[in-house]
Design an enzyme around this catalytic site. Structure first.
Site, PDB file in Angstrom:
ATOM      1  N   HIS A 188       0.779  -1.131  -0.022  1.00 58.53           N
ATOM      2  CA  HIS A 188       0.044   0.033  -0.139  1.00 58.53           C
ATOM      3  C   HIS A 188       0.723   1.318   0.049  1.00 58.53           C
ATOM      4  CE1 HIS A 188      -3.801  -2.206   0.155  1.00 58.53           C
ATOM      5  NE2 HIS A 188      -3.118  -2.845   1.067  1.00 58.53           N
ATOM      6  N   THR A 189       2.018   1.171  -0.613  1.00 58.10           N
ATOM      7  CA  THR A 189       2.964   2.424  -0.750  1.00 58.10           C
ATOM      8  C   THR A 189       2.669   3.006  -2.137  1.00 58.10           C
ATOM      9  OG1 THR A 189       4.733   0.829  -1.084  1.00 58.10           O
ATOM     10  CG2 THR A 189       4.417   1.675   1.195  1.00 58.10           C
ATOM     11  N   ASP A 190       2.439   2.001  -2.979  1.00 63.72           N
ATOM     12  CA  ASP A 190       2.706   2.411  -4.613  1.00 63.72           C
ATOM     13  C   ASP A 190       1.812   3.421  -5.056  1.00 63.72           C
ATOM     14  OD1 ASP A 190       0.303   0.740  -4.685  1.00 63.72           O
ATOM     15  OD2 ASP A 190       0.689  -0.001  -6.591  1.00 63.72           O
ATOM     16  N   GLY A 236      -7.424 -14.108  -7.503  1.00 68.43           N
ATOM     17  CA  GLY A 236      -7.953 -13.768  -6.191  1.00 68.43           C
ATOM     18  C   GLY A 236      -7.030 -14.039  -5.044  1.00 68.43           C
ATOM     19  N   SER A 249      -1.545 -11.139  -8.445  1.00 74.58           N
ATOM     20  CA  SER A 249      -1.484 -10.219  -9.665  1.00 74.58           C
ATOM     21  C   SER A 249      -1.887 -11.057 -10.872  1.00 74.58           C
ATOM     22  CB  SER A 249      -0.439  -9.609  -9.791  1.00 74.58           C
ATOM     23  OG  SER A 249      -0.402  -8.439  -8.568  1.00 74.58           O
ATOM     24  N   SER A 250      -2.952 -11.911 -10.890  1.00 74.34           N
ATOM     25  CA  SER A 250      -3.387 -12.560 -12.076  1.00 74.34           C
ATOM     26  C   SER A 250      -3.883 -11.518 -13.138  1.00 74.34           C
ATOM     27  CB  SER A 250      -4.285 -13.605 -11.999  1.00 74.34           C
ATOM     28  OG  SER A 250      -5.515 -13.148 -11.112  1.00 74.34           O
ATOM     29  N   GLU A 262      -7.159  -1.389 -15.767  1.00 77.14           N
ATOM     30  CA  GLU A 262      -7.734  -2.119 -14.452  1.00 77.14           C
ATOM     31  C   GLU A 262      -8.584  -0.770 -13.735  1.00 77.14           C
ATOM     32  OE1 GLU A 262      -6.168  -4.828 -11.809  1.00 77.14           O
ATOM     33  OE2 GLU A 262      -4.510  -4.890 -12.877  1.00 77.14           O
ATOM     34  N   ASP A 304       2.080  -3.877  -9.457  1.00 72.54           N
ATOM     35  CA  ASP A 304       1.735  -5.102 -10.217  1.00 72.54           C
ATOM     36  C   ASP A 304       2.505  -5.254 -11.418  1.00 72.54           C
ATOM     37  OD1 ASP A 304       0.545  -5.713  -7.779  1.00 72.54           O
ATOM     38  OD2 ASP A 304      -1.255  -5.608  -8.756  1.00 72.54           O
ATOM     39  N   TYR A 313     -10.475  -1.674  -0.779  1.00 75.22           N
ATOM     40  CA  TYR A 313      -9.299  -1.209  -1.309  1.00 75.22           C
ATOM     41  C   TYR A 313      -9.326   0.063  -1.692  1.00 75.22           C
ATOM     42  CZ  TYR A 313      -4.819  -0.995  -4.381  1.00 75.22           C
ATOM     43  OH  TYR A 313      -3.706  -0.462  -4.909  1.00 75.22           O
TER      44      TYR A 313
HETATM   45  C1  GLA Z   1      -2.780  -4.349  -5.109  1.00 74.40           C
HETATM   46  C2  GLA Z   1      -2.859  -3.422  -6.092  1.00 74.40           C
HETATM   47  C3  GLA Z   1      -1.325  -2.810  -6.117  1.00 74.40           C
HETATM   48  C4  GLA Z   1      -1.036  -2.301  -4.587  1.00 74.40           C
HETATM   49  C5  GLA Z   1      -1.138  -3.709  -3.594  1.00 74.40           C
HETATM   50  C6  GLA Z   1      -0.768  -3.068  -2.197  1.00 74.40           C
HETATM   51  O1  GLA Z   1      -1.866  -5.585  -5.233  1.00 74.40           O
HETATM   52  O2  GLA Z   1      -2.991  -4.027  -7.300  1.00 74.40           O
HETATM   53  O3  GLA Z   1      -1.059  -1.666  -6.839  1.00 74.40           O
HETATM   54  O4  GLA Z   1      -1.742  -1.153  -4.245  1.00 74.40           O
HETATM   55  O5  GLA Z   1      -2.410  -3.956  -3.820  1.00 74.40           O
HETATM   56  O6  GLA Z   1       0.509  -2.862  -2.056  1.00 74.40           O
END
Ligand code: GLA
Length: 354
Positions: free
Chosen positions: A19-21, A111, A115-116, A149, A161, A212
């Protein structure tokens, strides 16, 4: 000229930096070996015919109709939204796409936090670019896939991702600074019996999308109150002024950035035990400050720690999905654990030009 291409894009594991991106911070992901493959052939008919081989489903639409943005009455659904979105975004970027047949095959569980979805978008992007005989800078492609997305699938995810999938290298984690999109490779060699493995918590991330997005909105609000463009620019001393839960959200981001830096130092010093400590601390912060854990995730983490894992943390967006475990040399692979190792990023093969 008829063309045939085969694009592969891997999923990713995030070693640390969660959750830093979307907060202009730091993360340390790597591409995994599993991913999504898209085979494409140009077609004389001006339409896209796509087949999701694993689902036995098909979608067809005229090239001319793709750029209609989804409206609330026509919600985009599932993999078809990715195909339509990729075609539309590439066209909007000025790329003239030929008619095409696409076959999609994936080997990443959906899920599970691997990151599919980013792998699907990146593989589609590379395949369509290949069919158009066009190129796009990989950072641009990452942004384009993220728009797919955000705007077509409705998940307001950041760039973690897509960048990991596009820039991954074997035995390497990528230090990403999201304030500049600078990428620095950090050797991540798992030797002497050390392993990284993912374990599915069993919780599917059905609510993940919406929660999210709630976290993103909270971070945006915290920025507003602090008068900064991104949370990573905030001063720790200022966080005391934020109302809760915004203060905790911001604290997580600043501390997680520091943990990413500490992890890079630990990796460079060959101190995997310290990497494990940092993973554990990341998990606690995600649970306590970011409120993104679930009972099933907690159970999975407890079991892995109990079995002797050196470090365990929830991974990706949270609210279910997989956890990542660092296993020391003497530890047998726990049941249901799937070993992962840093692997080469997305690539295009063009088998035949006829
Ligand atoms: C998901 C999102 C990413 C990122 C992470 C948390 O994977 O797709 O962009 O924010 O959550 O780090």
């Amino acid at each position: 000229v008829p063309r045939e291409v085969c694009a592969f894009a891997p999923g990713r594991v995030n070693l640390i930096g969660e959750h830093t991106d979307y907060n202009g911070g730091l993360a340390l992901p790597f591409a995994i070996a599993e991913g999504v493959t898209v085979r494409g052939h140009t077609d004389t008919a001006p339409r896209i015919l796509a087949r999701a081989l694993d689902l036995g489903e098909e979608a067809e639409f005229a090239l001319a109709e793709h750029s209609a943005r989804p409206t609330p009455d026509t919600p985009p659904v599932g993999w078809r939204a990715f195909v339509r979105g990729s075609v539309a975004e590439l066209s909007d970027a000025g790329i003239t796409l030929p008619g095409a047949r696409l076959e999609i095959h994936g080997e990443i569980p959906q899920g599970a936090g691997l990151s599919s979805s980013a792998a699907l978008a990146v593989a589609l992007g590379l395949a369509l670019l290949g069919l158009a005989d066009a190129e796009l800078d990989r950072r641009e492609l990452a942004r384009l896939c993220s728009r797919v997305e955000n705007e077509w699938v409705g998940a307001h995810t950041g760039l973690l991702d897509q960048l990991a999938s596009l820039f991954g290298e074997a035995d390497t984690a990528l230090l990403i600074d999201f304030s500049t999109l600078e990428l620095s490779p950090v050797p991540l060699v798992l030797a002497n019996g050390w392993r990284l493995a993912t374990v599915d918590s069993g919780d599917r991330r059905e609510l993940a999308g919406s929660l999210y997005n709630v976290r993103r909105a909270e971070c945006a609000r915290a920025c507003q109150l602090l008068g900064v463009d991104s949370l990573s620019d905030a001063q720790p001393a200022d966080l005391a002024d934020l109302p809760e839960p915004l203060g905790r959200r911001a604290r997580h981001v600043l501390e997680e950035n520091a943990r990413v830096q500490a992890t890079v130092l630990a990796l460079r010093g060959g101190d995997l035990a310290q990497v494990g400590e940092l993973m554990n601390a990341s998990h606690v912060s995600l649970r306590e400050n970011y409120d993104s854990s679930t009972p099933a995730v907690e159970r999975t983490v407890r079991e892995l720690r109990g079995a002797g894992a050196v470090g365990v943390r929830m991974m990706g967006g949270g609210f279910g999905g997989s956890v990542l475990a660092l296993l020391g040399p003497d530890m047998p692979l726990p049941r249901g654990a799937h070993p992962v190792r840093p692997s080469q990023g997305a690539r295009l093969a063009r088998p035949l030009e006829k």
